[in-house]
Design a protein around this motif. Sequence first.
Motif, PDB file in Angstrom:
ATOM      1  N   VAL A 145      73.446  29.398  31.778  1.00  0.00           N
ATOM      2  CA  VAL A 145      72.525  28.258  31.815  1.00  0.00           C
ATOM      3  C   VAL A 145      71.337  28.661  32.689  1.00  0.00           C
ATOM      4  CG1 VAL A 145      72.297  25.780  32.177  1.00  0.00           C
ATOM      5  CG2 VAL A 145      74.552  26.765  31.666  1.00  0.00           C
ATOM      6  N   GLU A 146      70.208  28.909  32.069  1.00  0.00           N
ATOM      7  CA  GLU A 146      69.026  29.414  32.796  1.00  0.00           C
ATOM      8  C   GLU A 146      67.771  28.966  32.062  1.00  0.00           C
ATOM      9  OE1 GLU A 146      66.568  30.470  35.077  1.00  0.00           O
ATOM     10  OE2 GLU A 146      68.368  31.533  35.785  1.00  0.00           O
ATOM     11  N   ASP A 147      66.860  28.290  32.791  1.00  0.00           N
ATOM     12  CA  ASP A 147      65.649  27.779  32.143  1.00  0.00           C
ATOM     13  C   ASP A 147      64.515  28.802  32.098  1.00  0.00           C
ATOM     14  OD1 ASP A 147      65.337  27.689  34.894  1.00  0.00           O
ATOM     15  OD2 ASP A 147      64.026  25.924  34.850  1.00  0.00           O
ATOM     16  N   ASP A 148      64.644  29.891  32.855  1.00  0.00           N
ATOM     17  CA  ASP A 148      63.633  30.955  32.819  1.00  0.00           C
ATOM     18  C   ASP A 148      63.975  31.873  31.644  1.00  0.00           C
ATOM     19  OD1 ASP A 148      62.342  33.472  33.212  1.00  0.00           O
ATOM     20  OD2 ASP A 148      61.976  32.945  35.305  1.00  0.00           O
ATOM     21  N   GLU A 149      63.131  31.860  30.623  1.00  0.00           N
ATOM     22  CA  GLU A 149      63.455  32.562  29.381  1.00  0.00           C
ATOM     23  C   GLU A 149      63.611  34.066  29.585  1.00  0.00           C
ATOM     24  OE1 GLU A 149      61.615  33.110  24.864  1.00  0.00           O
ATOM     25  OE2 GLU A 149      60.842  31.549  26.215  1.00  0.00           O
ATOM     26  N   ASP A 150      62.721  34.680  30.361  1.00  0.00           N
ATOM     27  CA  ASP A 150      62.785  36.126  30.579  1.00  0.00           C
ATOM     28  C   ASP A 150      64.032  36.499  31.369  1.00  0.00           C
ATOM     29  OD1 ASP A 150      60.435  36.517  29.199  1.00  0.00           O
ATOM     30  OD2 ASP A 150      59.176  36.415  31.003  1.00  0.00           O
ATOM     31  N   LEU A 151      64.320  35.733  32.415  1.00  0.00           N
ATOM     32  CA  LEU A 151      65.500  36.016  33.230  1.00  0.00           C
ATOM     33  C   LEU A 151      66.773  35.787  32.429  1.00  0.00           C
ATOM     34  CD1 LEU A 151      66.707  36.798  35.941  1.00  0.00           C
ATOM     35  CD2 LEU A 151      66.548  34.401  36.653  1.00  0.00           C
ATOM     36  N   ALA A 152      66.772  34.755  31.604  1.00  0.00           N
ATOM     37  CA  ALA A 152      67.951  34.472  30.773  1.00  0.00           C
ATOM     38  C   ALA A 152      68.212  35.635  29.820  1.00  0.00           C
ATOM     39  CB  ALA A 152      67.749  33.180  29.993  1.00  0.00           C
ATOM     40  N   ARG A 153      67.122  36.164  29.219  1.00  0.00           N
ATOM     41  CA  ARG A 153      67.286  37.253  28.260  1.00  0.00           C
ATOM     42  C   ARG A 153      67.825  38.513  28.943  1.00  0.00           C
ATOM     43  NH1 ARG A 153      62.389  37.749  26.964  1.00  0.00           N
ATOM     44  NH2 ARG A 153      62.340  36.037  25.468  1.00  0.00           N
ATOM     45  N   SER A 154      67.290  38.847  30.105  1.00  0.00           N
ATOM     46  CA  SER A 154      67.732  40.065  30.793  1.00  0.00           C
ATOM     47  C   SER A 154      69.156  39.926  31.329  1.00  0.00           C
ATOM     48  CB  SER A 154      66.775  40.401  31.937  1.00  0.00           C
ATOM     49  OG  SER A 154      66.746  39.353  32.898  1.00  0.00           O
ATOM     50  N   THR A 155      69.504  38.740  31.851  1.00  0.00           N
ATOM     51  CA  THR A 155      70.856  38.528  32.357  1.00  0.00           C
ATOM     52  C   THR A 155      71.873  38.559  31.219  1.00  0.00           C
ATOM     53  OG1 THR A 155      69.970  37.136  34.143  1.00  0.00           O
ATOM     54  CG2 THR A 155      72.338  36.999  33.713  1.00  0.00           C
ATOM     55  N   ALA A 156      71.508  37.962  30.092  1.00  0.00           N
ATOM     56  CA  ALA A 156      72.401  37.978  28.930  1.00  0.00           C
ATOM     57  C   ALA A 156      72.636  39.402  28.455  1.00  0.00           C
ATOM     58  CB  ALA A 156      71.816  37.127  27.810  1.00  0.00           C
ATOM     59  N   GLN A 157      71.575  40.222  28.440  1.00  0.00           N
ATOM     60  CA  GLN A 157      71.717  41.615  28.018  1.00  0.00           C
ATOM     61  C   GLN A 157      72.650  42.373  28.967  1.00  0.00           C
ATOM     62  OE1 GLN A 157      68.087  43.852  28.017  1.00  0.00           O
ATOM     63  NE2 GLN A 157      68.913  45.510  26.783  1.00  0.00           N
ATOM     64  N   LEU A 158      72.514  42.115  30.272  1.00  0.00           N
ATOM     65  CA  LEU A 158      73.374  42.754  31.274  1.00  0.00           C
ATOM     66  C   LEU A 158      74.840  42.401  31.024  1.00  0.00           C
ATOM     67  CD1 LEU A 158      73.835  44.228  34.015  1.00  0.00           C
ATOM     68  CD2 LEU A 158      73.390  42.018  35.129  1.00  0.00           C
ATOM     69  N   LEU A 159      75.111  41.129  30.780  1.00  0.00           N
ATOM     70  CA  LEU A 159      76.493  40.683  30.557  1.00  0.00           C
ATOM     71  C   LEU A 159      77.048  41.227  29.241  1.00  0.00           C
ATOM     72  CD1 LEU A 159      76.107  36.982  31.781  1.00  0.00           C
ATOM     73  CD2 LEU A 159      77.518  38.748  32.860  1.00  0.00           C
ATOM     74  N   ARG A 160      76.207  41.293  28.220  1.00  0.00           N
ATOM     75  CA  ARG A 160      76.673  41.811  26.922  1.00  0.00           C
ATOM     76  C   ARG A 160      77.001  43.292  27.010  1.00  0.00           C
ATOM     77  NH1 ARG A 160      72.120  38.174  24.227  1.00  0.00           N
ATOM     78  NH2 ARG A 160      73.388  36.339  23.688  1.00  0.00           N
TER      79      ARG A 160
ATOM     80  N   ALA B 121      78.197  44.662  29.501  1.00  0.00           N
ATOM     81  CA  ALA B 121      79.470  44.729  30.217  1.00  0.00           C
ATOM     82  C   ALA B 121      80.636  44.240  29.369  1.00  0.00           C
ATOM     83  CB  ALA B 121      79.388  43.896  31.500  1.00  0.00           C
ATOM     84  N   GLY B 122      80.353  43.888  28.113  1.00  0.00           N
ATOM     85  CA  GLY B 122      81.433  43.512  27.198  1.00  0.00           C
ATOM     86  C   GLY B 122      81.665  42.031  27.048  1.00  0.00           C
ATOM     87  N   PHE B 123      80.772  41.193  27.548  1.00  0.00           N
ATOM     88  CA  PHE B 123      80.952  39.745  27.448  1.00  0.00           C
ATOM     89  C   PHE B 123      80.169  39.177  26.257  1.00  0.00           C
ATOM     90  CE2 PHE B 123      81.880  40.557  31.910  1.00  0.00           C
ATOM     91  CZ  PHE B 123      83.019  39.807  32.092  1.00  0.00           C
ATOM     92  N   GLU B 124      80.731  38.127  25.692  1.00  0.00           N
ATOM     93  CA  GLU B 124      80.031  37.359  24.648  1.00  0.00           C
ATOM     94  C   GLU B 124      79.281  36.236  25.351  1.00  0.00           C
ATOM     95  OE1 GLU B 124      81.237  34.112  21.233  1.00  0.00           O
ATOM     96  OE2 GLU B 124      82.652  35.726  21.702  1.00  0.00           O
ATOM     97  N   VAL B 125      77.969  36.181  25.207  1.00  0.00           N
ATOM     98  CA  VAL B 125      77.136  35.258  25.988  1.00  0.00           C
ATOM     99  C   VAL B 125      76.578  34.160  25.088  1.00  0.00           C
ATOM    100  CG1 VAL B 125      75.141  35.047  27.511  1.00  0.00           C
ATOM    101  CG2 VAL B 125      76.527  37.139  27.553  1.00  0.00           C
ATOM    102  N   GLU B 126      76.710  32.921  25.561  1.00  0.00           N
ATOM    103  CA  GLU B 126      76.078  31.772  24.907  1.00  0.00           C
ATOM    104  C   GLU B 126      74.988  31.259  25.838  1.00  0.00           C
ATOM    105  OE1 GLU B 126      78.831  28.846  23.321  1.00  0.00           O
ATOM    106  OE2 GLU B 126      80.447  30.339  23.425  1.00  0.00           O
ATOM    107  N   LEU B 127      73.753  31.251  25.367  1.00  0.00           N
ATOM    108  CA  LEU B 127      72.605  30.871  26.195  1.00  0.00           C
ATOM    109  C   LEU B 127      72.297  29.382  26.078  1.00  0.00           C
ATOM    110  CD1 LEU B 127      70.062  33.807  25.737  1.00  0.00           C
ATOM    111  CD2 LEU B 127      70.953  32.946  27.897  1.00  0.00           C
ATOM    112  N   PHE B 128      72.012  28.758  27.225  1.00  0.00           N
ATOM    113  CA  PHE B 128      71.582  27.360  27.264  1.00  0.00           C
ATOM    114  C   PHE B 128      70.360  27.293  28.166  1.00  0.00           C
ATOM    115  CE2 PHE B 128      76.159  27.329  26.550  1.00  0.00           C
ATOM    116  CZ  PHE B 128      76.274  26.490  25.457  1.00  0.00           C
ATOM    117  N   ALA B 129      69.283  26.675  27.663  1.00  0.00           N
ATOM    118  CA  ALA B 129      68.047  26.592  28.429  1.00  0.00           C
ATOM    119  C   ALA B 129      68.041  25.446  29.422  1.00  0.00           C
ATOM    120  CB  ALA B 129      66.856  26.465  27.473  1.00  0.00           C
ATOM    121  N   ALA B 130      69.051  24.580  29.342  1.00  0.00           N
ATOM    122  CA  ALA B 130      69.127  23.435  30.256  1.00  0.00           C
ATOM    123  C   ALA B 130      70.581  22.971  30.357  1.00  0.00           C
ATOM    124  CB  ALA B 130      68.235  22.296  29.756  1.00  0.00           C
TER     125      ALA B 130
END
Length: 436
Positions: free
Chosen positions: A14-29, A31-40
């Motif tokens: 859950v991250e409203d900063d689009e750039d930070l959300a994208r980079s954090t999701a890539q980091l977690l993926r 590492a082998g995690f399935e990521v579901e993004l929520f902007a709010a």
Amino acid sequence: MTIAPLAPRRVALVEDDEDLARSTAQLLRLAGFEVELFAAAPPALAALTADWPGVVVSDVRMPHVSGIDLFRQLHERDPELPVVLVTGHGDIEMAVQMLKAGAWDFLTKPFAPDTLIAAVTRAATARGLTLENRRLRAMAQDTDAPVFLGESPAIRRLREMIPVLANADIDLFIEGETGTGKDLFARLVHRAGKRARQRFLPIACAAMPEALSEPLFAASGLAEPGLAAAHRGTLYLDDVDRAPAHLQERLLPFVEQRALRHRGEATPIDVRVISTSQDAADGPPPSLLPPLFYRLAAMRLRIPPLRERREDIGSLFARFAGDAASRMGRELPPVTAPVRTMLERHDWPGNLRELANFAEQFVLGLGEPSPTPSAARHKGLTERVDAFERDEIVAAVQAAGGEIGAAIRSLDLPRKTFYYKVNKHGIDLGALRRKD
């Protein structure tokens, strides 16, 4: 029901900063995690149910609904859902308050990638154990579950065959290793058929002395002890492949003629014979007389060992543990990571008997397998430090009789640090107090 993966590999970010959300999701993926993004927070609240199989990572500073409010609402819905809070503002007091309130971890931006991965990995492992414990309790309380438990294809087929075999009234030859449930299956077939009101007579064939086998074939009257007592019922020849030669030689004419002889006269015996063997071969077991085998094996069945139906271990363990807890008047304890690893990786050479014994030890608090020295050496330094910290905190709380203040003083830790490490290592202080 299968044993679910120990660490659910799903993260709700859950991250409203689009750039930070994208980079954090890539980091977690990566590492082998399935990521579901929520902007709010609101869409995350709508999607995350009480038994959601994963971890929540949420920014704190968000418009309308903050990460703190999101955590509180999720915590009300499921107090055991791990929530990792992230903030760009180093508010230590807020971090401590959230950790005390049940947040899993609190990270300050900018954080090192390894720090986030480590926190999410530990949280995912704890979530896996939490969900497995819920399944365990549900299965243990399921009184409508079938007696011959298992959902593996082989066990389902055998269970479906019980009512058919019960009324077919043909002799059965059941093969399987010790402890696989041959006795239970035979009794279920007997109880389901027309012979259920008559006797189920078990005979332990292995190493039976000749002096004891002689009375079995007495025919002076149907009320006498021996095979005659199984008239109109079921004769269960357990481990017939291990019967001594003299017993096999006596069984052969009895099975063929269904009669007992006394002073030249034959007394007919109406009996169904169910035999078992620990050997499963293409032909007769090497130690069993072929003529006897072919008369006993009108139909051959095989019950597979646990190592061939690992998907059944979870439900079987749950039933055994639930029965043991009920019988002993104890609460069902939570499954720990070592217990879970034991269930997943052990071969269970003793099959159901060994698993049932392990379940009883688990209920008594004695079923915590110890890692082998070689396994401990292969752990990384971080894992060993974490294990040491956790063991020291648990030992201090137990030594203090569940008195947290005394435990903190004995460890010489600041209270904030103590609660941080308790949450970090997933220590259930309430369970430790109840145990004391």
